[in-house]
Design a protein around this motif. Sequence first.
Motif, mmCIF file in Angstrom:
data_model
loop_
_atom_site.group_PDB
_atom_site.id
_atom_site.type_symbol
_atom_site.label_atom_id
_atom_site.label_comp_id
_atom_site.label_asym_id
_atom_site.label_seq_id
_atom_site.Cartn_x
_atom_site.Cartn_y
_atom_site.Cartn_z
ATOM 1 N N ASN A 236 133.236 14.897 36.862
ATOM 2 C CA ASN A 236 132.897 14.172 38.164
ATOM 3 C C ASN A 236 131.686 14.453 38.694
ATOM 4 O O ASN A 236 131.223 13.896 39.758
ATOM 5 C CB ASN A 236 134.122 14.114 38.806
ATOM 6 C CG ASN A 236 135.444 13.237 38.237
ATOM 7 O OD1 ASN A 236 135.167 12.372 37.729
ATOM 8 N ND2 ASN A 236 136.483 13.847 38.845
ATOM 9 N N ILE A 262 125.120 2.498 42.602
ATOM 10 C CA ILE A 262 124.822 2.714 44.084
ATOM 11 C C ILE A 262 123.250 2.035 44.446
ATOM 12 O O ILE A 262 122.823 1.419 45.266
ATOM 13 C CB ILE A 262 125.200 3.844 44.501
ATOM 14 C CG1 ILE A 262 126.400 3.946 44.348
ATOM 15 C CG2 ILE A 262 124.708 4.255 45.816
ATOM 16 C CD1 ILE A 262 127.082 5.437 44.722
ATOM 17 N N ILE A 290 133.266 1.104 36.399
ATOM 18 C CA ILE A 290 134.253 2.138 37.270
ATOM 19 C C ILE A 290 135.509 2.502 36.310
ATOM 20 O O ILE A 290 135.814 3.569 36.258
ATOM 21 C CB ILE A 290 134.548 1.326 38.636
ATOM 22 C CG1 ILE A 290 133.222 1.327 39.438
ATOM 23 C CG2 ILE A 290 135.559 1.962 38.944
ATOM 24 C CD1 ILE A 290 133.533 0.711 40.866
ATOM 25 N N SER B 148 136.051 10.262 40.465
ATOM 26 C CA SER B 148 134.883 11.064 40.931
ATOM 27 C C SER B 148 134.238 10.381 42.280
ATOM 28 O O SER B 148 134.428 9.207 42.518
ATOM 29 C CB SER B 148 133.530 10.996 39.787
ATOM 30 O OG SER B 148 133.110 9.588 39.685
ATOM 31 N N VAL B 150 131.253 9.697 42.950
ATOM 32 C CA VAL B 150 130.238 8.382 42.630
ATOM 33 C C VAL B 150 131.240 7.131 42.609
ATOM 34 O O VAL B 150 130.903 6.029 43.093
ATOM 35 C CB VAL B 150 129.460 8.406 41.358
ATOM 36 C CG1 VAL B 150 128.737 7.435 41.060
ATOM 37 C CG2 VAL B 150 128.425 9.898 41.658
ATOM 38 N N VAL B 151 132.102 7.266 41.870
ATOM 39 C CA VAL B 151 133.445 6.113 41.735
ATOM 40 C C VAL B 151 133.735 5.688 42.941
ATOM 41 O O VAL B 151 133.790 4.534 43.245
ATOM 42 C CB VAL B 151 134.135 6.271 40.669
ATOM 43 C CG1 VAL B 151 135.073 5.055 40.391
ATOM 44 C CG2 VAL B 151 133.196 6.452 39.128
ATOM 45 N N VAL B 153 132.880 6.082 45.946
ATOM 46 C CA VAL B 153 131.857 5.620 46.833
ATOM 47 C C VAL B 153 131.347 4.268 46.473
ATOM 48 O O VAL B 153 131.392 3.265 46.907
ATOM 49 C CB VAL B 153 130.578 6.354 46.870
ATOM 50 C CG1 VAL B 153 129.372 5.823 47.872
ATOM 51 C CG2 VAL B 153 130.921 7.936 47.580
ATOM 52 N N SER B 154 131.332 3.942 45.037
ATOM 53 C CA SER B 154 130.866 2.659 44.692
ATOM 54 C C SER B 154 131.897 1.760 44.750
ATOM 55 O O SER B 154 131.721 0.546 45.220
ATOM 56 C CB SER B 154 130.574 2.756 43.005
ATOM 57 O OG SER B 154 130.267 3.949 42.548
ATOM 58 N N MET B 155 133.207 1.993 44.569
ATOM 59 C CA MET B 155 134.394 1.244 44.999
ATOM 60 C C MET B 155 134.185 0.670 46.464
ATOM 61 O O MET B 155 134.453 -0.311 46.826
ATOM 62 C CB MET B 155 135.767 1.889 44.641
ATOM 63 C CG MET B 155 136.105 1.892 43.266
ATOM 64 S SD MET B 155 137.461 3.061 43.038
ATOM 65 C CE MET B 155 138.568 2.225 43.771
ATOM 66 N N ILE B 157 131.677 0.666 48.416
ATOM 67 C CA ILE B 157 130.712 -0.255 48.558
ATOM 68 C C ILE B 157 130.786 -1.568 47.994
ATOM 69 O O ILE B 157 130.581 -2.638 48.698
ATOM 70 C CB ILE B 157 129.396 0.251 47.936
ATOM 71 C CG1 ILE B 157 129.020 1.664 48.774
ATOM 72 C CG2 ILE B 157 128.140 -0.750 48.071
ATOM 73 C CD1 ILE B 157 127.735 2.488 48.124
ATOM 74 N N LEU B 158 131.777 -1.888 46.986
ATOM 75 C CA LEU B 158 131.817 -3.037 46.460
ATOM 76 C C LEU B 158 132.918 -3.914 47.129
ATOM 77 O O LEU B 158 132.653 -4.878 47.636
ATOM 78 C CB LEU B 158 132.625 -2.988 44.994
ATOM 79 C CG LEU B 158 131.562 -2.651 43.822
ATOM 80 C CD1 LEU B 158 132.178 -2.287 42.630
ATOM 81 C CD2 LEU B 158 130.506 -3.790 43.610
ATOM 82 N N PHE B 159 133.997 -2.982 47.808
ATOM 83 C CA PHE B 159 134.840 -3.750 48.774
ATOM 84 C C PHE B 159 134.260 -4.069 50.147
ATOM 85 O O PHE B 159 134.502 -5.105 50.476
ATOM 86 C CB PHE B 159 135.958 -2.664 49.094
ATOM 87 C CG PHE B 159 136.913 -2.390 48.054
ATOM 88 C CD1 PHE B 159 137.360 -3.359 47.273
ATOM 89 C CD2 PHE B 159 137.276 -1.145 47.759
ATOM 90 C CE1 PHE B 159 138.389 -3.188 46.225
ATOM 91 C CE2 PHE B 159 138.342 -0.940 46.845
ATOM 92 C CZ PHE B 159 138.809 -1.937 46.145
ATOM 93 N N LYS B 264 128.850 13.108 49.274
ATOM 94 C CA LYS B 264 129.334 11.730 49.653
ATOM 95 C C LYS B 264 128.494 11.089 50.663
ATOM 96 O O LYS B 264 128.247 9.824 50.494
ATOM 97 C CB LYS B 264 130.661 12.111 50.411
ATOM 98 C CG LYS B 264 131.856 10.842 49.974
ATOM 99 C CD LYS B 264 132.975 11.211 50.344
ATOM 100 C CE LYS B 264 133.913 10.196 49.994
ATOM 101 N NZ LYS B 264 135.375 10.360 50.106
ATOM 102 N N LEU B 267 125.512 9.821 49.074
ATOM 103 C CA LEU B 267 125.803 8.495 48.401
ATOM 104 C C LEU B 267 125.926 7.241 49.391
ATOM 105 O O LEU B 267 125.663 6.187 49.070
ATOM 106 C CB LEU B 267 127.076 8.614 47.540
ATOM 107 C CG LEU B 267 126.850 9.679 46.163
ATOM 108 C CD1 LEU B 267 128.186 9.924 45.592
ATOM 109 C CD2 LEU B 267 125.935 9.230 45.382
#
Lengths: 319, 328
Positions: A236, A262, A290, B148, B150-151, B153-155, B157-159, B264, B267
């Motif tokens: 991770n 991102i 993801i 993770s 990264v994931v 945070v990406s989730m 951001i997507l939401f 975090k 990101l």
Amino acid sequence: MTSTLEEHPQKTRGARPARTRDGRKPTRIKESSIDRWFMAGVYILLTTFLLAVLLPLIYIVASSFSDPLAVSSGQVTLWPINFTLEGYVRALSDNSILSGFGNSLFYTIVGTAISLALTVAIAYPLSRSDFWGRRGITVFVVFTMLFAGGIIPTYLVVQNLGLLDTRWALILPQAIGVWQVIIAVAFFRTSIPDELYEAAQLDGASDMRFLFKVVLPLSKPLLAVIALMYAIYQWNSYFDALLYLRDPGLYPLQLVLRNVLILNQTAPGLDAAAALERQQLADLMKYSLIVISTVPVMLVYPFVARFFNKGILIGAVKG
Amino acid sequence: MVTPPGGVGLDVGGVTRKLRGRKDSRGMRGLKRSWRRHWQLYLLILVPIAYFVVFKYVPMANAIIAFKDYNVVDGVWGSDWAGTKHFERFFENPVFWPVLRNTFLLSAYVVLASFPIPIILALALNEVRLRFFKNTVQMVTYAPYFISTVVVVSMTILFLSPRLGIAGHVTQFFGLGSIDFLSDPDYFRHIYVVSDVWQTMGYSAVIYLAALAGIDPALYEAARVDGASRWQKILNVDLPGILPTAMIVLVLGVGNVMAIGFEKAYLFQNSLNISQSEIIPTYTYKVGLLNADFSQAAAIGLFNGAINLCLLLGVNAIVKRLTGNGLW
């Protein structure tokens, strides 16, 4: 699957246990209405927690299998619309993602092996009551939890050792976790009795022999827990790669993901229609990515969650 | 670094106290005797100790460049002394107060939110007797910890993305129009904290469940005999029972206050929310590695580390005075 924390000494599956944990007989005295309302509240609360965690995860998975158009127009909720594997095909045909995946596997396997060996090498001597200097060494190790040199001074060390832009930069600087050492020391101390060592010594076993022939075989649950902690950390982490790596060929998956998910680093489209379509595909690919990056961890998780809880408990309760 | 779950019950003082050797093994004679018997163990521990020296203690020594004008040619020890110039430069920099304020506010918010929620979750789980339900809730809330940063945070951001996120559709449904949460600095802290709690609450709850499992059953019996309701039982037996654990988690959480979430925050950062999202660690990274101003960055890092240590010691002292529990 996860056994809960209160382990019943004699688990009687199906049959009613003679007594519950708090010594109550299972034929309960009638609960007061206050208690019943209270329990209703507890269930509502826990269901809220459950859904708050679960729904976003389901949404991501559902979106990753859906038509790009359906995703971007907000039709997808908890079930895929116009099922497609397009996002996965796209994601898995991308070279940087494949190489990131391979790199992450390498870092995780090699890094975990090194971390595990070093952790045992420091934790086992510290767990022995007849090891001179263990108090001093413990303070020496634990102090690093309280105070650290900082990002730049550590970067200088990595630079001076010539580790910049090498795979070692992701493995060595974070090789030992103090927390894992503490857990391991506590485990060795509580589950390897001194008498065992004395007996081995009478039989003429050296310290090393004792460690390899007796201690390690008895410590498999601990080794599993610690290995998993390190493996998850490696799988991770992205920050060390961001600091120390310039060569994209060495990037671990998380750093590749960051760039794609991102920073939105996708090729700019030429005409508007193609750009829109490409954008939608890129968005879909994000959901698939993801899922792909999380699947390896989630596959291991149910099998080890039980050990994991116990490992933390050992460190916490007896630490 | 591999961090403990919300900083679990680490009894640093206890470890060292218990590690105190036998009386006859003190002093140089003890060392000689121990060496003769256990030279293999000393060889074994050598490599890990070298690791701590090289990767933890040498950086502490390197931090001295905060007081020097570091240049690559002369190295850490050869560079000229600069006094406290780099610290002064940081304190006089107009970004100093906003960055310090952002760091404090974000950290305080994280501690305040992520401290009670795992306790509530654990107390509620502890009441449930339906094994299946209990296991399911525990297993599911635990899972995000393994995803993770990264994931996560990406989730998030997507939401929250106004274009394709579910949040956009919800706000539109309620007639609020589409809100661009990530570009509005005022939402940054809430987003950060909610995603953080989402990710770690199940994991942090485990330590409290352990503490609850360790409470003497006789106390529950006594409470029952006295006719306590479930709620009263929680107040009078459960909470006092987990207090020592909770205090240690709190102290470690506060001790972590200034060190939090570089990863975090970095990101989540974008040019629009930077006024709230720039915190000391992200700023240090930019000054040090993107602008290559090593001495200045080391000074900022050292300042951060010092505040961090003071907070840890201070809160530990307060908690110890109030409840008798602390790290040492």
